[in-house]
Design an enzyme around this catalytic site. Sequence first.
Site, PDB file in Angstrom:
ATOM      1  N   PRO A   1       0.824  -1.210   0.000  1.00 55.16           N
ATOM      2  CA  PRO A   1       0.000   0.000   0.000  1.00 55.16           C
ATOM      3  C   PRO A   1       0.856   1.256   0.000  1.00 55.16           C
ATOM      4  O   PRO A   1       1.922   1.284   0.596  1.00 55.16           O
ATOM      5  CB  PRO A   1      -0.785  -0.106   1.301  1.00 55.16           C
ATOM      6  N   GLU A   2       0.379   2.280  -0.686  1.00 55.18           N
ATOM      7  CA  GLU A   2       1.076   3.559  -0.752  1.00 55.18           C
ATOM      8  C   GLU A   2       0.197   4.610  -0.067  1.00 55.18           C
ATOM      9  O   GLU A   2      -0.789   4.262   0.572  1.00 55.18           O
ATOM     10  CB  GLU A   2       1.359   3.907  -2.217  1.00 55.18           C
TER      11      GLU A   2
ATOM     12  N   LYS B   1       3.201   5.561   5.510  1.00 56.34           N
ATOM     13  CA  LYS B   1       2.354   4.370   5.387  1.00 56.34           C
ATOM     14  C   LYS B   1       1.922   3.816   6.741  1.00 56.34           C
ATOM     15  O   LYS B   1       1.428   2.693   6.831  1.00 56.34           O
ATOM     16  CB  LYS B   1       3.110   3.304   4.584  1.00 56.34           C
TER      17      LYS B   1
ATOM     18  N   ARG C   1      11.799  -3.260  -9.007  1.00 58.31           N
ATOM     19  CA  ARG C   1      10.349  -3.069  -9.119  1.00 58.31           C
ATOM     20  C   ARG C   1       9.929  -2.907 -10.579  1.00 58.31           C
ATOM     21  O   ARG C   1      10.611  -2.246 -11.356  1.00 58.31           O
ATOM     22  CB  ARG C   1       9.906  -1.823  -8.329  1.00 58.31           C
TER      23      ARG C   1
END
Length: 281
Positions: free
Chosen positions: A2-3, A53, A271
Site C-alpha cells: 500500500p502507498e 504508510k 520493481r
Amino acid sequence: MPELPEVEAIKLQLGKFLKGHKIIGVEIRNPKYEIPKENIIGGKVIGTRRFGKVSVIDLDNKYSILTHVKLTGQFIYRGPNLPKPKELSKKVVGGVPGPHTLVIFNLDKKGVLYYNDIRRFGWIRVEKTEDVENEKFIKKLGPEPFKDLTLKKFKTLLSKTKRPVKVVIMDQEKMGGVGNIYATDALWLAKINPRQPANDIQPQEQKKLYEAILSVLKEGIKWGGASELAFVTPDGTEGNYQGHTLAYGHTGEPCERCHKARFEKYFLGGRGTYVCPFCQK
Ligand SMILES: [Zn+2]
C-alpha cells in the site's frame, strides 16, 4: 505494498468506523503480535492519523495504536458504524474471523475490528500518544506530499543524488508515501524517464514531476486506493485505482497520449516499471 492513497483510505475509514468506540478486549491469535492489552483496554478512540504508510489510532487514555499493514495486512470493521456492510472482498482470504485473523479488537456497542495478515509482515505497536512522532519508524520518514513536501524541498532532494529518479521518489526516507504504482504513473504523466539521474532533471521538469505526483496521489485517494495483492479498506471492499492507472500495468498497450508507441516494462531497483518509450525518452 500500500502507498499513500491506500493508507489514507485505511486511516479515513478507521476514523469513521472506530470513533467513539471503546476497546473492551483484545484477542491475540499469533504470538508475533505482542500488544500490551492493559494499555489499550478501556481506551476510547478519539481519532486517526497517518504518517507515510503508518496509520495511528489515538485513544482517550493517552495511548495510541500504530500499525503498518505492509504487504498483506487487512483491517476489517464490523459493527454499528457500518450498518449495511457490502459483501466481503475475496481478498479477505478465509473471512473474519478466519485462519488469517491474527488479532481481534473487541469494541463496545457490539463492534469488532479484525486484523488479518497472510504473510504476517505487518505490525501493530502501542505507544504513548505523546511519543508517536518520535517513534523510530516515523521519525525517519521524509517530508510528505500534501503535508510538508514543498516544491522547494522536492527540488533539493532531487538535486542531491544521481540515483535514478524513480528510486529516489520511492525512498521513504527522502519523501514519504509514494510507492511503485504512483511513482510509475507520475513519471509517465510528467514525461520523465524513470532511469534519469535525479540530479540531472531540469527545474521545469522538477516542477512538472512534483505536480504529477500530487495529481496521481489525488486520483488514488479519489478511487479509494489500488487493490493489488491483498489491499482492502476496513469496510471489507477493494479500492478502484487499479482500473484507472495511467502507465502502471499497461505493458503492450498503446500510449494514449502520443499514439506513437506501446508501453514497455522493465525492472528498476527490483520493481516493475512501465514506460512509454516515446514520451519518456
Ligand atoms: Zn507516449
